[in-house]
Design a protein around this motif. Structure first.
Motif, PDB file in Angstrom:
ATOM      1  N   PRO A  61       0.894  -1.215  -0.566  1.00 22.06           N
ATOM      2  CA  PRO A  61       0.010  -0.159  -0.067  1.00 22.06           C
ATOM      3  C   PRO A  61       1.353   1.462  -0.221  1.00 22.06           C
ATOM      4  O   PRO A  61       2.275   1.543   0.577  1.00 22.06           O
ATOM      5  CB  PRO A  61      -0.840   0.054   1.350  1.00 22.06           C
ATOM      6  CG  PRO A  61      -0.519  -1.083   2.512  1.00 22.06           C
ATOM      7  CD  PRO A  61       0.895  -2.193   1.284  1.00 22.06           C
ATOM      8  N   GLY A  62       0.520   2.477  -1.094  1.00 21.14           N
ATOM      9  CA  GLY A  62       1.236   3.242  -0.821  1.00 21.14           C
ATOM     10  C   GLY A  62       0.448   4.302  -1.507  1.00 21.14           C
ATOM     11  O   GLY A  62      -0.278   4.340  -2.634  1.00 21.14           O
ATOM     12  N   GLU A  63       0.897   5.610  -1.645  1.00 21.11           N
ATOM     13  CA  GLU A  63       1.115   6.673  -2.574  1.00 21.11           C
ATOM     14  C   GLU A  63       2.054   6.892  -3.788  1.00 21.11           C
ATOM     15  O   GLU A  63       2.787   6.296  -3.796  1.00 21.11           O
ATOM     16  CB  GLU A  63       1.199   7.955  -1.933  1.00 21.11           C
ATOM     17  CG  GLU A  63       0.212   8.414  -1.458  1.00 21.11           C
ATOM     18  CD  GLU A  63      -1.098   8.344  -1.520  1.00 21.11           C
ATOM     19  OE1 GLU A  63      -1.580   8.722  -2.445  1.00 21.11           O
ATOM     20  OE2 GLU A  63      -1.751   8.000  -0.105  1.00 21.11           O
ATOM     21  N   TYR A  64       1.576   5.760  -5.064  1.00 16.46           N
ATOM     22  CA  TYR A  64       2.562   5.827  -6.119  1.00 16.46           C
ATOM     23  C   TYR A  64       2.588   6.679  -7.531  1.00 16.46           C
ATOM     24  O   TYR A  64       1.726   7.181  -7.562  1.00 16.46           O
ATOM     25  CB  TYR A  64       1.438   4.375  -6.685  1.00 16.46           C
ATOM     26  CG  TYR A  64       1.489   3.249  -6.347  1.00 16.46           C
ATOM     27  CD1 TYR A  64       3.297   2.382  -5.920  1.00 16.46           C
ATOM     28  CD2 TYR A  64       1.282   3.002  -4.801  1.00 16.46           C
ATOM     29  CE1 TYR A  64       3.659   1.209  -5.678  1.00 16.46           C
ATOM     30  CE2 TYR A  64       2.198   1.104  -4.263  1.00 16.46           C
ATOM     31  CZ  TYR A  64       2.621   0.678  -4.833  1.00 16.46           C
ATOM     32  OH  TYR A  64       2.949  -0.100  -4.156  1.00 16.46           O
ATOM     33  N   TRP A  81      -2.716   2.915  -3.151  1.00 16.46           N
ATOM     34  CA  TRP A  81      -3.261   1.978  -3.148  1.00 16.46           C
ATOM     35  C   TRP A  81      -3.520   1.559  -1.537  1.00 16.46           C
ATOM     36  O   TRP A  81      -2.683   1.231  -0.920  1.00 16.46           O
ATOM     37  CB  TRP A  81      -1.802   0.716  -4.247  1.00 16.46           C
ATOM     38  CG  TRP A  81      -2.228  -0.416  -3.952  1.00 16.46           C
ATOM     39  CD1 TRP A  81      -1.807  -1.129  -3.501  1.00 16.46           C
ATOM     40  CD2 TRP A  81      -3.792  -1.254  -4.189  1.00 16.46           C
ATOM     41  NE1 TRP A  81      -2.883  -2.322  -2.945  1.00 16.46           N
ATOM     42  CE2 TRP A  81      -3.684  -2.546  -4.160  1.00 16.46           C
ATOM     43  CE3 TRP A  81      -4.850  -0.421  -5.074  1.00 16.46           C
ATOM     44  CZ2 TRP A  81      -4.543  -3.293  -4.407  1.00 16.46           C
ATOM     45  CZ3 TRP A  81      -5.356  -1.315  -5.890  1.00 16.46           C
ATOM     46  CH2 TRP A  81      -5.432  -3.086  -5.272  1.00 16.46           C
ATOM     47  N   THR A  82      -4.645   0.765  -1.498  1.00 19.98           N
ATOM     48  CA  THR A  82      -4.735   0.599  -0.370  1.00 19.98           C
ATOM     49  C   THR A  82      -4.359  -0.832   0.038  1.00 19.98           C
ATOM     50  O   THR A  82      -4.341  -1.718   1.209  1.00 19.98           O
ATOM     51  CB  THR A  82      -5.972   0.963  -0.038  1.00 19.98           C
ATOM     52  OG1 THR A  82      -6.843   0.186  -0.033  1.00 19.98           O
ATOM     53  CG2 THR A  82      -6.146   1.924   0.231  1.00 19.98           C
ATOM     54  N   VAL A 147       9.076   4.244 -11.560  1.00 22.55           N
ATOM     55  CA  VAL A 147       7.722   4.219 -10.196  1.00 22.55           C
ATOM     56  C   VAL A 147       8.259   4.226  -8.911  1.00 22.55           C
ATOM     57  O   VAL A 147       9.299   4.080  -8.725  1.00 22.55           O
ATOM     58  CB  VAL A 147       7.540   2.298 -10.763  1.00 22.55           C
ATOM     59  CG1 VAL A 147       6.510   2.325  -8.999  1.00 22.55           C
ATOM     60  CG2 VAL A 147       7.450   2.015 -12.159  1.00 22.55           C
ATOM     61  N   GLN A 148       8.124   5.184  -8.340  1.00 21.09           N
ATOM     62  CA  GLN A 148       7.687   5.470  -6.917  1.00 21.09           C
ATOM     63  C   GLN A 148       6.690   5.199  -6.059  1.00 21.09           C
ATOM     64  O   GLN A 148       5.115   5.286  -6.774  1.00 21.09           O
ATOM     65  CB  GLN A 148       7.499   7.426  -6.721  1.00 21.09           C
ATOM     66  CG  GLN A 148       9.116   7.521  -7.797  1.00 21.09           C
ATOM     67  CD  GLN A 148       9.223   8.987  -7.720  1.00 21.09           C
ATOM     68  OE1 GLN A 148       8.710   9.644  -6.672  1.00 21.09           O
ATOM     69  NE2 GLN A 148       9.507   9.711  -8.865  1.00 21.09           N
ATOM     70  N   ARG A 149       6.974   5.382  -4.462  1.00 20.25           N
ATOM     71  CA  ARG A 149       5.657   4.412  -3.464  1.00 20.25           C
ATOM     72  C   ARG A 149       6.140   5.572  -2.558  1.00 20.25           C
ATOM     73  O   ARG A 149       7.639   5.503  -2.109  1.00 20.25           O
ATOM     74  CB  ARG A 149       6.414   2.895  -3.059  1.00 20.25           C
ATOM     75  CG  ARG A 149       4.725   2.776  -2.400  1.00 20.25           C
ATOM     76  CD  ARG A 149       4.484   1.341  -1.897  1.00 20.25           C
ATOM     77  NE  ARG A 149       6.264   0.897  -1.737  1.00 20.25           N
ATOM     78  CZ  ARG A 149       6.859  -0.094  -1.778  1.00 20.25           C
ATOM     79  NH1 ARG A 149       6.627  -0.761  -3.023  1.00 20.25           N
ATOM     80  NH2 ARG A 149       7.986  -0.639  -1.378  1.00 20.25           N
ATOM     81  N   ASP A 150       5.201   6.261  -2.014  1.00 17.41           N
ATOM     82  CA  ASP A 150       5.531   7.078  -0.904  1.00 17.41           C
ATOM     83  C   ASP A 150       7.030   8.221  -0.841  1.00 17.41           C
ATOM     84  O   ASP A 150       8.202   8.044  -0.080  1.00 17.41           O
ATOM     85  CB  ASP A 150       6.309   6.286   0.471  1.00 17.41           C
ATOM     86  CG  ASP A 150       4.373   5.591   0.391  1.00 17.41           C
ATOM     87  OD1 ASP A 150       3.122   6.048  -0.163  1.00 17.41           O
ATOM     88  OD2 ASP A 150       4.583   4.900   1.548  1.00 17.41           O
TER      89      ASP A 150
END
Length: 187
Positions: A61-64, A81-82, A147-150
Motif C-alpha cells: 500500500p502507498g502513494e504511487y 493503493w490501499t 515507479v515511486q512509492r511514498d
C-alpha cells in the motif's frame, strides 16, 4: 423416382469405376468453386504493455507515482493503493494521458472446463496478490519508466518494444495490428 445410372445403362466394372471417379471429381470441382473467403470485422489496436509485479505478487500500500518517457514525450500519473480490491474485486485504474493508462488488478487463478462442444473458464482472485499494468497506445520505439512509492524510487527501466504483427481476421483480411507485452519484476 430417381434411378441410379448403373440401372439405366449397363456398364462393366471398369466403366463404373471411371464414371464414379469422374462424378467425384466433378463434385469436388463444383464445391470448391463455391467457397469464398469471409472476413469478419474484428478490430484491434497497436499497443505496448508492461506488467509489473514483485516476486511474491504483493503490491504494498502507498502513494504511487509513475513517470514515463514515451519516445521523448513525458507522461506522469499518480494513484493511491490501499492493498484492498475495489467492490466487485477490481483494482485501481488511472488514465495518465490520452494514450497511457495504468491499473493495479488482482492476480487470478483460472480453471478451464470442457464439456463436449463447449469450453468455459472461471477465475478466482488470489488474496493479497496484484500486478500493475501500464498500457500505451501506439507503437513507441522507446519507453522509460520510473515507479515511486511514498516518494522513494521502487524501480526504473527502459524498454525497446519488439512488436509482432497480429491479424485478428486472418492475414488475407484487415486490419493488421502491431503489439508487444513485457514483464518487469520489481523488488
Amino acid at each position: 423416382m430417381i434411378r441410379p445410372l448403373s440401372r439405366l445403362v449397363r456398364l462393366g466394372p471398369c466403366a463404373r469405376k471411371a464414371v464414379s471417379l469422374v462424378a467425384g471429381l466433378a463434385t469436388i470441382a463444383a464445391v470448391s468453386g463455391c467457397f469464398t473467403k469471409q472476413c469478419t470485422e474484428i478490430g484491434c489496436n497497436d499497443g505496448f504493455s508492461i506488467t509489473t509485479a514483485t516476486a511474491d505478487k504483493r503490491w504494498a500500500p502507498g502513494e504511487y507515482a509513475l513517470d514515463l518517457s514515451v519516445d521523448g514525450e513525458l507522461v506522469s500519473c499518480a494513484y493511491t493503493w490501499t492493498n484492498t480490491p475495489q467492490v466487485g474485486g477490481g483494482g485501481v485504474s488511472v488514465q495518465c494521458s490520452p494514450t497511457v493508462a495504468v491499473s493495479v488488478d488482482p492476480v487470478a487463478r483460472c480453471t478451464e472446463t470442457s464439456d463436449r462442444d463447449s469450453v468455459s473458464q472461471s477465475c478466482t482472485p488470489i488474496p493479497g496478490q496484484f500486478t500493475q499494468r501500464i498500457t500505451i497506445q501506439g507503437t513507441p520505439a522507446r519507453v522509460e519508466v520510473a515507479v515511486q512509492r511514498d516518494g522513494a524510487v521502487v524501480g526504473e527501466r527502459s524498454f525497446a518494444p519488439a512488436y509482432r504483427s497480429l491479424y485478428p481476421n486472418g492475414e488475407d483480411c484487415g486490419p493488421v495490428c502491431r503489439q508487444d507485452a513485457q514483464d518487469w519484476e520489481l523488488p
